[in-house]
Design a protein around this motif. Structure first.
Motif, PDB file in Angstrom:
ATOM      1  N   LEU A  28     -51.964  12.825 -25.335  1.00  0.00           N
ATOM      2  CA  LEU A  28     -52.341  12.225 -24.063  1.00  0.00           C
ATOM      3  C   LEU A  28     -51.088  11.815 -23.288  1.00  0.00           C
ATOM      4  O   LEU A  28     -51.055  10.768 -22.653  1.00  0.00           O
ATOM      5  CB  LEU A  28     -53.238  10.996 -24.297  1.00  0.00           C
ATOM      6  CG  LEU A  28     -54.494  11.213 -25.158  1.00  0.00           C
ATOM      7  CD1 LEU A  28     -55.205   9.893 -25.387  1.00  0.00           C
ATOM      8  CD2 LEU A  28     -55.428  12.242 -24.516  1.00  0.00           C
ATOM      9  N   ASN A  29     -50.068  12.684 -23.307  1.00  0.00           N
ATOM     10  CA  ASN A  29     -48.771  12.279 -22.742  1.00  0.00           C
ATOM     11  C   ASN A  29     -48.252  13.152 -21.619  1.00  0.00           C
ATOM     12  O   ASN A  29     -47.280  12.782 -20.965  1.00  0.00           O
ATOM     13  CB  ASN A  29     -47.716  12.231 -23.848  1.00  0.00           C
ATOM     14  CG  ASN A  29     -47.368  13.599 -24.397  1.00  0.00           C
ATOM     15  OD1 ASN A  29     -48.245  14.451 -24.561  1.00  0.00           O
ATOM     16  ND2 ASN A  29     -46.110  13.826 -24.682  1.00  0.00           N
ATOM     17  N   THR A  30     -48.831  14.321 -21.372  1.00  0.00           N
ATOM     18  CA  THR A  30     -48.250  15.215 -20.366  1.00  0.00           C
ATOM     19  C   THR A  30     -49.267  15.690 -19.321  1.00  0.00           C
ATOM     20  O   THR A  30     -49.030  16.684 -18.642  1.00  0.00           O
ATOM     21  CB  THR A  30     -47.580  16.430 -21.033  1.00  0.00           C
ATOM     22  OG1 THR A  30     -48.486  17.032 -21.964  1.00  0.00           O
ATOM     23  CG2 THR A  30     -46.309  16.030 -21.759  1.00  0.00           C
ATOM     24  N   CYS A 264     -65.377  20.906 -14.977  1.00  0.00           N
ATOM     25  CA  CYS A 264     -64.285  20.280 -15.731  1.00  0.00           C
ATOM     26  C   CYS A 264     -63.674  19.113 -14.967  1.00  0.00           C
ATOM     27  O   CYS A 264     -63.354  18.068 -15.540  1.00  0.00           O
ATOM     28  CB  CYS A 264     -63.215  21.319 -16.054  1.00  0.00           C
ATOM     29  SG  CYS A 264     -63.749  22.587 -17.213  1.00  0.00           S
ATOM     30  N   ARG A 265     -63.526  19.294 -13.675  1.00  0.00           N
ATOM     31  CA  ARG A 265     -62.974  18.239 -12.836  1.00  0.00           C
ATOM     32  C   ARG A 265     -63.844  16.982 -12.892  1.00  0.00           C
ATOM     33  O   ARG A 265     -63.327  15.854 -13.044  1.00  0.00           O
ATOM     34  CB  ARG A 265     -62.871  18.756 -11.400  1.00  0.00           C
ATOM     35  CG  ARG A 265     -62.219  17.832 -10.418  1.00  0.00           C
ATOM     36  CD  ARG A 265     -62.058  18.539  -9.085  1.00  0.00           C
ATOM     37  NE  ARG A 265     -63.332  18.660  -8.401  1.00  0.00           N
ATOM     38  CZ  ARG A 265     -63.760  17.807  -7.462  1.00  0.00           C
ATOM     39  NH1 ARG A 265     -62.997  16.792  -7.116  1.00  0.00           N
ATOM     40  NH2 ARG A 265     -64.913  17.976  -6.870  1.00  0.00           N
ATOM     41  N   GLU A 266     -65.137  17.162 -12.778  1.00  0.00           N
ATOM     42  CA  GLU A 266     -66.047  16.024 -12.797  1.00  0.00           C
ATOM     43  C   GLU A 266     -66.052  15.332 -14.162  1.00  0.00           C
ATOM     44  O   GLU A 266     -66.164  14.101 -14.240  1.00  0.00           O
ATOM     45  CB  GLU A 266     -67.465  16.475 -12.419  1.00  0.00           C
ATOM     46  CG  GLU A 266     -67.636  16.808 -10.952  1.00  0.00           C
ATOM     47  CD  GLU A 266     -67.293  15.635 -10.049  1.00  0.00           C
ATOM     48  OE1 GLU A 266     -67.623  14.481 -10.400  1.00  0.00           O
ATOM     49  OE2 GLU A 266     -66.681  15.871  -8.982  1.00  0.00           O
ATOM     50  N   LYS A 267     -65.924  16.105 -15.228  1.00  0.00           N
ATOM     51  CA  LYS A 267     -65.872  15.493 -16.558  1.00  0.00           C
ATOM     52  C   LYS A 267     -64.637  14.618 -16.707  1.00  0.00           C
ATOM     53  O   LYS A 267     -64.711  13.520 -17.267  1.00  0.00           O
ATOM     54  CB  LYS A 267     -65.889  16.579 -17.649  1.00  0.00           C
ATOM     55  CG  LYS A 267     -67.261  17.178 -17.887  1.00  0.00           C
ATOM     56  CD  LYS A 267     -67.321  17.972 -19.184  1.00  0.00           C
ATOM     57  CE  LYS A 267     -66.600  19.287 -19.089  1.00  0.00           C
ATOM     58  NZ  LYS A 267     -66.823  20.134 -20.296  1.00  0.00           N
ATOM     59  N   VAL A 268     -63.507  15.083 -16.206  1.00  0.00           N
ATOM     60  CA  VAL A 268     -62.278  14.289 -16.282  1.00  0.00           C
ATOM     61  C   VAL A 268     -62.426  13.004 -15.481  1.00  0.00           C
ATOM     62  O   VAL A 268     -62.051  11.916 -15.944  1.00  0.00           O
ATOM     63  CB  VAL A 268     -61.068  15.107 -15.790  1.00  0.00           C
ATOM     64  CG1 VAL A 268     -59.841  14.217 -15.633  1.00  0.00           C
ATOM     65  CG2 VAL A 268     -60.770  16.252 -16.755  1.00  0.00           C
ATOM     66  N   ILE A 269     -62.975  13.098 -14.276  1.00  0.00           N
ATOM     67  CA  ILE A 269     -63.142  11.910 -13.433  1.00  0.00           C
ATOM     68  C   ILE A 269     -64.090  10.909 -14.094  1.00  0.00           C
ATOM     69  O   ILE A 269     -63.814   9.696 -14.118  1.00  0.00           O
ATOM     70  CB  ILE A 269     -63.659  12.325 -12.041  1.00  0.00           C
ATOM     71  CG1 ILE A 269     -62.593  13.128 -11.296  1.00  0.00           C
ATOM     72  CG2 ILE A 269     -64.065  11.098 -11.224  1.00  0.00           C
ATOM     73  CD1 ILE A 269     -63.084  13.745 -10.004  1.00  0.00           C
ATOM     74  N   THR A 270     -65.198  11.392 -14.627  1.00  0.00           N
ATOM     75  CA  THR A 270     -66.156  10.503 -15.287  1.00  0.00           C
ATOM     76  C   THR A 270     -65.521   9.809 -16.478  1.00  0.00           C
ATOM     77  O   THR A 270     -65.681   8.581 -16.672  1.00  0.00           O
ATOM     78  CB  THR A 270     -67.398  11.303 -15.732  1.00  0.00           C
ATOM     79  OG1 THR A 270     -68.029  11.880 -14.589  1.00  0.00           O
ATOM     80  CG2 THR A 270     -68.386  10.409 -16.463  1.00  0.00           C
ATOM     81  N   THR A 271     -64.798  10.558 -17.291  1.00  0.00           N
ATOM     82  CA  THR A 271     -64.141   9.966 -18.462  1.00  0.00           C
ATOM     83  C   THR A 271     -63.069   8.976 -18.038  1.00  0.00           C
ATOM     84  O   THR A 271     -62.890   7.922 -18.678  1.00  0.00           O
ATOM     85  CB  THR A 271     -63.524  11.072 -19.339  1.00  0.00           C
ATOM     86  OG1 THR A 271     -64.536  12.001 -19.711  1.00  0.00           O
ATOM     87  CG2 THR A 271     -62.888  10.489 -20.595  1.00  0.00           C
ATOM     88  N   THR A 332     -52.887  10.076 -20.344  1.00  0.00           N
ATOM     89  CA  THR A 332     -53.637  11.223 -19.840  1.00  0.00           C
ATOM     90  C   THR A 332     -55.095  11.100 -20.258  1.00  0.00           C
ATOM     91  O   THR A 332     -55.413  10.632 -21.356  1.00  0.00           O
ATOM     92  CB  THR A 332     -53.052  12.527 -20.413  1.00  0.00           C
ATOM     93  OG1 THR A 332     -51.681  12.634 -20.022  1.00  0.00           O
ATOM     94  CG2 THR A 332     -53.812  13.738 -19.906  1.00  0.00           C
ATOM     95  N   ILE A 333     -55.995  11.532 -19.394  1.00  0.00           N
ATOM     96  CA  ILE A 333     -57.418  11.524 -19.725  1.00  0.00           C
ATOM     97  C   ILE A 333     -57.745  12.761 -20.553  1.00  0.00           C
ATOM     98  O   ILE A 333     -57.569  13.899 -20.103  1.00  0.00           O
ATOM     99  CB  ILE A 333     -58.277  11.493 -18.452  1.00  0.00           C
ATOM    100  CG1 ILE A 333     -57.942  10.259 -17.613  1.00  0.00           C
ATOM    101  CG2 ILE A 333     -59.759  11.516 -18.818  1.00  0.00           C
ATOM    102  CD1 ILE A 333     -58.092   8.940 -18.335  1.00  0.00           C
ATOM    103  N   GLY A 334     -58.202  12.530 -21.762  1.00  0.00           N
ATOM    104  CA  GLY A 334     -58.598  13.609 -22.647  1.00  0.00           C
ATOM    105  C   GLY A 334     -60.105  13.766 -22.687  1.00  0.00           C
ATOM    106  O   GLY A 334     -60.820  13.337 -21.778  1.00  0.00           O
ATOM    107  N   ASP A 340     -62.265   7.977 -27.130  1.00  0.00           N
ATOM    108  CA  ASP A 340     -62.852   7.062 -28.116  1.00  0.00           C
ATOM    109  C   ASP A 340     -61.832   6.736 -29.193  1.00  0.00           C
ATOM    110  O   ASP A 340     -61.700   5.570 -29.616  1.00  0.00           O
ATOM    111  CB  ASP A 340     -64.100   7.684 -28.742  1.00  0.00           C
ATOM    112  CG  ASP A 340     -65.292   7.705 -27.801  1.00  0.00           C
ATOM    113  OD1 ASP A 340     -65.262   6.981 -26.789  1.00  0.00           O
ATOM    114  OD2 ASP A 340     -66.249   8.449 -28.093  1.00  0.00           O
ATOM    115  N   SER A 341     -61.099   7.733 -29.651  1.00  0.00           N
ATOM    116  CA  SER A 341     -60.070   7.503 -30.668  1.00  0.00           C
ATOM    117  C   SER A 341     -58.964   6.610 -30.122  1.00  0.00           C
ATOM    118  O   SER A 341     -58.453   5.730 -30.836  1.00  0.00           O
ATOM    119  CB  SER A 341     -59.484   8.842 -31.133  1.00  0.00           C
ATOM    120  OG  SER A 341     -60.459   9.645 -31.760  1.00  0.00           O
TER     121      SER A 341
END
Length: 351
Positions: A28-30, A264-271, A332-334, A340-341
């Protein structure tokens, strides 16, 4: 230092990219996209005729530029492509910002910009962010050698709307204004519709983030014909064949699958928004973000120690050891499982 280096090379402090670990970590770094590219990308890779690789690619990358022109509602002659937006930016610095007057940029922004200034001998004028960590567009002056900023900004995450960019362009008319839109698809508003009215506006973007093609290295710029001609003059004095034929075919396939891109874009925004709420409940200060990352700090925990604690638990985030950012982590949003992790690890560290 080698005695064979030129004087300017001795003075350089190169850009340091995010770590690409060899061991298995939650990465979650780049700011890579956690989801794979469009299915059509796989089809291109499976069906590509390797015999084509014996030939040089189209030096004008016409097919890819036409696909991008269709995407943005411009002419192909208003589009430039390169090996990642970093190369496009480097060529833009050479083409437009090697001026007698200083180049203006935010004090906290994409850290490659100062590197290019040192490489090309460009004087840089750093402009402080506002108290709310926003790029202060009112601070840019009309008499500079140019202006550059990321919108949304990295690593702070804030993004200005198109009206604010238009107001800036109404003031700064005699030099190039470069708007770096690497993260715009995660909640920002693109300035590309303004290109038709402002001949000094150059907008850059990348396939690395929202199109999930960081491993392919493709970037682009949209601007007036005159600006694109300037970029081509520099490109053709450096490398006439920057985009290989396979990369071009893959990029076109990614552009054509709008449904996959939106999903995919919406999933990233939601997360991202879900993660923001969970971090705030844990006591973190989370800066507002229109990107695929969040910049966070905790009033009771040192950011460097949090970085180490997460690494020990198999999670890699980004810590910038600079005076302005040493209290922050960029995360970074995974995927939902990866976040969760992350939260489980932070809860264990912060309790």
């Amino acid at each position: 230092m080698s005695k064979f280096w030129s004087p300017r090379v001795r003075e350089l402090t190169p850009y340091v990219p995010g770590e690409q670990p060899r061991e298995r970590l939650i990465k979650l770094n780049t700011n890579e996209n956690p989801y794979p590219p469009a299915p059509g990308v796989g089809a291109v890779l499976r069906e590509f005729r390797t015999d084509h690789l014996r030939l040089y690619p189209d030096p004008e990358s016409r097919a890819l530029r036409e696909a991008l022109a269709l995407e943005f509602g411009v002419e192909a002659e208003q589009v430039f492509v390169g090996n990642g937006s970093d190369e496009v930016l480097a060529l833009a610095f050479q083409a437009f910002f090697c001026q007698e007057k200083p180049l203006e940029m935010p004090e906290i922004t994409y850290s490659f910009y100062p590197v290019y200034c040192r490489l090309y001998g460009i004087e840089r004028r750093a402009l402080p962010l506002t108290a709310s960590h926003e790029v202060d567009l009112n601070a840019f002056s009309a008499g500079s050698g140019g202006a550059i900023f990321a919108n949304p900004n990295a690593p702070t995450g804030h993004g200005h709307g198109r009206d604010a960019i238009e107001a800036l362009l109404g003031r700064v008319t005699e030099s190039v204004v470069l708007v770096d839109e690497a993260y715009v698809d995660f909640g920002g508003e693109s300035a590309t519709p303004l290109v038709a009215r402002f001949p000094n506006l150059l907008v850059t973007g990348t396939f690395s983030k929202s199109r999930s093609l960081a491993g392919l290295r493709l970037g682009y710029a949209v601007g007036s014909r005159e600006l694109i001609e300037g970029l081509n003059r520099v490109k053709d004095s450096f490398n006439s064949y920057p985009i290989d034929s396979l990369a071009s075919a893959v990029a076109i396939a990614a552009l054509e699958d709008r449904e996959h891109f939106e999903a995919c874009r919406e999933k990233v925004i939601t997360t991202r928004e879900r993660t923001r709420g969970r971090l705030e409940k844990l006591g973190f200060k989370v800066l507002p973000s229109r990107t695929n990352f969040v910049l966070v700090s905790h009033p009771e925990h040192d950011a460097a120690q949090l970085f180490v604690g997460l690494r020990e638990r198999g999670i890699l985030v980004r810590h910038f050891n600079t005076e302005a950012l040493r209290d922050y982590l960029r995360i970074t949003i995974g995927t939902e499982d990866e976040m969760d992790s992350l939260m489980e690890a932070l809860e264990a560290i912060c309790r």
